[in-house]
Design a protein around this motif. Structure first.
Motif, PDB file in Angstrom:
ATOM      1  N   LYS A   1     -16.448  26.821 -37.317  1.00 19.09           N
ATOM      2  CA  LYS A   1     -16.123  26.931 -35.888  1.00 19.09           C
ATOM      3  C   LYS A   1     -16.232  28.371 -35.419  1.00 19.09           C
ATOM      4  O   LYS A   1     -16.752  28.656 -34.337  1.00 19.09           O
ATOM      5  CB  LYS A   1     -14.703  26.408 -35.623  1.00 19.09           C
TER       6      LYS A   1
ATOM      7  N   ARG B   1     -22.267  29.488 -25.354  1.00 13.43           N
ATOM      8  CA  ARG B   1     -22.522  30.060 -24.047  1.00 13.43           C
ATOM      9  C   ARG B   1     -21.212  30.596 -23.460  1.00 13.43           C
ATOM     10  O   ARG B   1     -20.171  29.982 -23.588  1.00 13.43           O
ATOM     11  CB  ARG B   1     -23.073  28.958 -23.141  1.00 13.43           C
ATOM     12  N   GLY B   2     -21.291  31.723 -22.840  1.00 20.35           N
ATOM     13  CA  GLY B   2     -20.098  32.278 -22.221  1.00 20.35           C
ATOM     14  C   GLY B   2     -19.385  33.289 -23.092  1.00 20.35           C
ATOM     15  O   GLY B   2     -18.411  33.867 -22.675  1.00 20.35           O
ATOM     16  N   GLY B   3     -19.885  33.486 -24.293  1.00 22.51           N
ATOM     17  CA  GLY B   3     -19.282  34.497 -25.145  1.00 22.51           C
ATOM     18  C   GLY B   3     -18.180  33.917 -26.022  1.00 22.51           C
ATOM     19  O   GLY B   3     -17.765  32.780 -25.871  1.00 22.51           O
ATOM     20  N   ILE B   4     -17.700  34.747 -26.926  1.00 22.81           N
ATOM     21  CA  ILE B   4     -16.673  34.311 -27.873  1.00 22.81           C
ATOM     22  C   ILE B   4     -15.382  34.021 -27.119  1.00 22.81           C
ATOM     23  O   ILE B   4     -14.931  34.820 -26.298  1.00 22.81           O
ATOM     24  CB  ILE B   4     -16.442  35.408 -28.917  1.00 22.81           C
ATOM     25  N   LYS B   5     -14.815  32.882 -27.422  1.00 21.33           N
ATOM     26  CA  LYS B   5     -13.565  32.526 -26.776  1.00 21.33           C
ATOM     27  C   LYS B   5     -12.418  33.025 -27.638  1.00 21.33           C
ATOM     28  O   LYS B   5     -12.140  32.487 -28.697  1.00 21.33           O
ATOM     29  CB  LYS B   5     -13.498  31.016 -26.590  1.00 21.33           C
ATOM     30  N   LEU B   6     -11.774  34.040 -27.157  1.00 21.39           N
ATOM     31  CA  LEU B   6     -10.729  34.695 -27.932  1.00 21.39           C
ATOM     32  C   LEU B   6      -9.609  33.735 -28.286  1.00 21.39           C
ATOM     33  O   LEU B   6      -9.151  33.679 -29.427  1.00 21.39           O
ATOM     34  CB  LEU B   6     -10.177  35.877 -27.131  1.00 21.39           C
ATOM     35  N   HIS B   7      -9.164  32.950 -27.331  1.00 23.65           N
ATOM     36  CA  HIS B   7      -8.044  32.048 -27.550  1.00 23.65           C
ATOM     37  C   HIS B   7      -8.358  31.041 -28.638  1.00 23.65           C
ATOM     38  O   HIS B   7      -7.595  30.839 -29.573  1.00 23.65           O
ATOM     39  CB  HIS B   7      -7.710  31.333 -26.229  1.00 23.65           C
ATOM     40  N   LYS B   8      -9.508  30.420 -28.524  1.00 28.51           N
ATOM     41  CA  LYS B   8      -9.846  29.391 -29.503  1.00 28.51           C
ATOM     42  C   LYS B   8      -9.986  29.983 -30.898  1.00 28.51           C
ATOM     43  O   LYS B   8      -9.493  29.417 -31.875  1.00 28.51           O
ATOM     44  CB  LYS B   8     -11.141  28.695 -29.093  1.00 28.51           C
TER      45      LYS B   8
ATOM     46  N   PHE C   1     -14.928  42.090 -29.907  1.00 28.66           N
ATOM     47  CA  PHE C   1     -15.004  42.705 -28.574  1.00 28.66           C
ATOM     48  C   PHE C   1     -15.111  44.212 -28.688  1.00 28.66           C
ATOM     49  O   PHE C   1     -14.254  44.843 -29.234  1.00 28.66           O
ATOM     50  CB  PHE C   1     -13.749  42.346 -27.765  1.00 28.66           C
TER      51      PHE C   1
END
Lengths: 275, 440
Positions: A24, A32-39, A275
């Motif tokens: 994951k 798309r949209g970049g790395i999702k920090l929360h997830k 980031f």
């Protein structure tokens, strides 16, 4: 908080959870949209929990394996081998330390003993000049590195791993014949008497643990590295290494999901701090 | 619970975005309830308007029809980070109406926009310098002057961007909330909350910053934030650790230190691999009264009294039967779904979504709850919605659906309740369902 296996609702294999989680994190790099920090943060919590359970189970398994006589045999064997590269620590001291440890183990200490021979045999460093040297940052042959550096060779998965200051550096996957054949032979001899041949290799987890064992052999349960497992940095450190390792392993993604994955982790969780 | 009658469903006649299906990503009534705004994954905003009652056509009472459609956000590319910025609308928030025009804020991951939606039903005719087609007249042919007159025309609804609030968020924006002073609003991303003035786009104040000095020490992120409905100095933000912090902007310029900290102690017997995930709060909403707030985590909805920080006053299980399925839900990513929740106008009931196009309503007074389904089959116009039930035990009764038969691709993440009436809007993937109480 410690994860209690008994409290698990579903019968989940910690190892497969680790593989799934790493996939994951890897996939999130290309979403798309970049790395999702929360997830990714939540996934790293699952990774940490699974790792805790996995290590607990692994040690429970090891405890069950060994016999006292085999412990002694292994200790004798090991004293003939090259000392581990502990940097500032003197080789002789190391041998004495191990001898002392073995001496301690020679006392009937029941459930604690079986752990040691497995640890010993797998903690042996590849002899100098082996192909694995190129992968060990400070050389496999005992360069004078600082005191927190350890190189371990795991023969089940043929991975050389370097643990430095609690940071795990990747790692190579060398085929058995190419990598430290001499040592392999000796380890095989040791293993036949010691470890169960089909023992699962926890690789980097136990590598870190083994470093701690060296520091405090008298208390194999002592685990200072994991007292603050609630700290994600600890988790990331254990898994961390250069992300370039990940990119070069695109072709090896098939392996990732297999049980060998544990032995060839890249810095999957670096995605969190990308980031 | 009250019986709800299906009034109208819509969405099927909307043209699909050329890039992605128009999955609805946010739903919001305005302050009067006359307008209902939806945002979708393609960056579009569609506004519905409540048709006025008409004696001649009583069957149209309460219908919502499309009022305006416009493209709010386009996909962008951040060349510095080599990242694509999604055009998906994360949140829409209406401003209180002050004149004939309507204003709303819409946001994607990075940029917030203030849109003005205004009606034009008159057109000026009789210009001197140009003829009816718009062509410029030859000035030498103008022999007389006249005053242009306003003539009625077909109603046209125009949407124009009035402000663009950009470049203030490094991380993904998850919330916007208009303050009760009607002059400021806050926007929250994973690690920071900014305070804006609606008139000023080149500046914002950072009021919360939870980014650690070393990102490796990150343990929690901000998941939602909202301004208090009456006290313009108070706001709350929720975290991925299941906690809520209430902050007072009068206490300090930087609200890193909270005034109140809401957390329910974890039950150690329910610990699992996924404890952290399911305790992460996906939505926080103040009650209209301002006395309570409601939080949604993966399996439950909790109502908190602002005066009691150590535990919620009410807890409602949304779909507890999923607790034993967490591993599968983790594998298929459903466990990361962010469900929203909402209050009714009187704060007596709360609503939230679930899977299989089910949504749940809880009556706080009677403690009764109901599960309803938003689907084409179950919502013939004017048909009463039938309560649904998920069978959790071994024996499945007739009309019950077993947990393993649930369709986890049909998820209701976004719901909205009319501020005054018993009218609800439920977004099921790319369809919008509007239900209301029986009139008789």
């Amino acid at each position: 908080m410690e994860v209690d296996r008994r409290a698990m609702e579903c019968a989940v294999d910690a190892q497969s959870l680790i593989s799934i989680s790493l996939m994951k994190i890897h996939n999130s790099r290309t979403q798309r949209g970049g790395i999702k920090l929360h997830k990714n943060l939540l996934v790293s919590y699952v990774l940490r929990n699974a790792r805790q359970v996995y290590i607990k189970e692994k040690y429970a398994e090891i405890y069950r394996m060994q016999q006292y006589e085999e412990v002694m045999a292994v200790c004798n064997e090991i004293q003939e081998l090259d000392p581990l590269d502990l940097g500032a620590e003197d080789g002789d001291e190391e041998e004495q330390g191990r001898a002392a440890c073995c001496g301690e183990e020679s006392r009937p200490a029941g459930s604690r003993e079986p752990e040691q021979p497995y640890y010993r045999s797998c903690c042996m460093e590849a002899p100098p000049g082996s192909p694995c040297d190129q992968f060990a940052p400070n050389g496999g042959g005992g360069g004078g590195s600082h005191c927190n550096k350890t190189t371990v060779l795991d023969l089940d998965t043929h991975v050389v791993t370097t643990v430095e200051n609690g940071f795990l550096h990747q790692d190579c996957c060398c085929a058995a014949p190419q990598c430290a054949p001499g040592a392999a032979a000796r380890k095989r001899k040791v293993d036949s008497g010691g470890c169960a041949p089909d023992a699962e290799e926890p690789s980097d987890f136990t590598a870190a643990r083994k470093r701690l064992k060296r520091e405090d052999c008298s208390n194999p349960d002592c685990n200072p590295d994991y007292t603050d497992t609630s700290n994600i940095s600890n988790l990331i450190s254990i898994f961390g290494s250069g992300f370039s390792g990940l990119l070069s392993r695109q072709a090896d993604l098939e392996q990732v999901c297999s049980k060998q994955a544990l032995a060839s982790l890249g810095a999957w969780t670096r995605a969190i701090v990308a980031f | 619970g009250s019986t709800l009658a299906a009034l109208r469903k819509s969405g099927s006649r909307f043209q699909r975005s050329r890039r992605y299906p128009d999955i609805i990503s946010t739903v919001e009534f305005n302050y009067s309830g006359d307008l209902l705004a939806t945002g979708d994954k393609g960056g579009r905003v569609v506004i519905f308007q409540h048709e006025q009652e008409s004696k001649n056509r009583p069957h149209l009472r309460g219908e919502y029809n499309v009022y305006s459609t416009f493209q709010s956000h386009e996909p962008e590319f951040d060349y510095l980070k080599s990242l694509e910025i999604e055009e998906k609308i994360n949140k829409i928030r209406w401003l209180p109406q002050q004149n004939a025009a309507h204003f709303l804020l819409s946001t994607n991951d990075k940029t917030i926009k203030l849109w003005k939606i205004s009606e034009r039903d008159k057109r000026a005719e009789g210009y001197n310098l140009k003829d009816e087609d718009g062509r410029i007249r030859d000035p030498y042919r103008i022999t007389s002057l006249r005053v242009p007159v306003l003539m009625p025309m077909d109603l046209m609804v125009e949407a124009s961007p009035r402000r663009i609030f950009a470049n203030a968020h490094t991380y993904h924006i998850n919330s916007i909330s208009v303050n009760s002073d009607h002059e400021t609003y806050l926007s929250a991303d994973d690690l920071r909350i900014n305070l804006w003035h609606l008139e000023i786009t080149d500046r914002s104040f950072n009021i919360v910053d939870i980014k650690p000095a070393n990102m490796e020490e990150l343990t929690e992120v901000i998941t939602a934030a909202e301004c208090h409905p009456h006290q313009c100095n108070v706001f709350v933000y929720s975290s991925s650790k299941g906690t809520i912090r209430l902050c007072d902007m009068r206490a300090a310029a930087l609200c890193d230190r909270h005034s109140k900290f809401f957390e329910e102690p974890e039950d150690p017997s329910s610990r699992s691999f996924f404890s952290e995930i399911i305790s992460s709060i996906s939505d926080v909403k103040f009650s209209h009264s301002g006395r309570y707030m409601m939080t949604r985590d993966y399996l439950s909805v909790k109502v908190w009294d602002l005066n009691m920080e150590n535990r919620p006053v009410e807890t409602y299980q949304v779909h507890e039967y999923l607790r034993s399925k967490l591993c599968s839900l983790y594998e298929n990513d459903c466990i990361f779904d962010k469900f929203e929740c909402c209050w009714n106008g009187s704060d007596s009931a709360i609503m939230t979504g679930s899977y299989n196009n089910f949504f749940r309503m809880f009556d706080r007074n009677t403690r009764r709850d109901i599960t309803l389904e938003a689907s084409r089959e179950s919502s013939k116009p004017r048909a009463t919605l039938k309560p649904r039930k998920v069978s959790t035990g071994g024996k499945r009764k007739k009309d019950e659906i077993s947990v393993d038969s649930l369709d986890f691709n049909k998820k209701i993440l976004h719901t909205a309740w009319h501020p005054k009436d018993n009218v609800i809007a439920v977004a099921a993937t790319n369809n919008l369902y509007i239900f209301q109480d029986k009139i008789n």
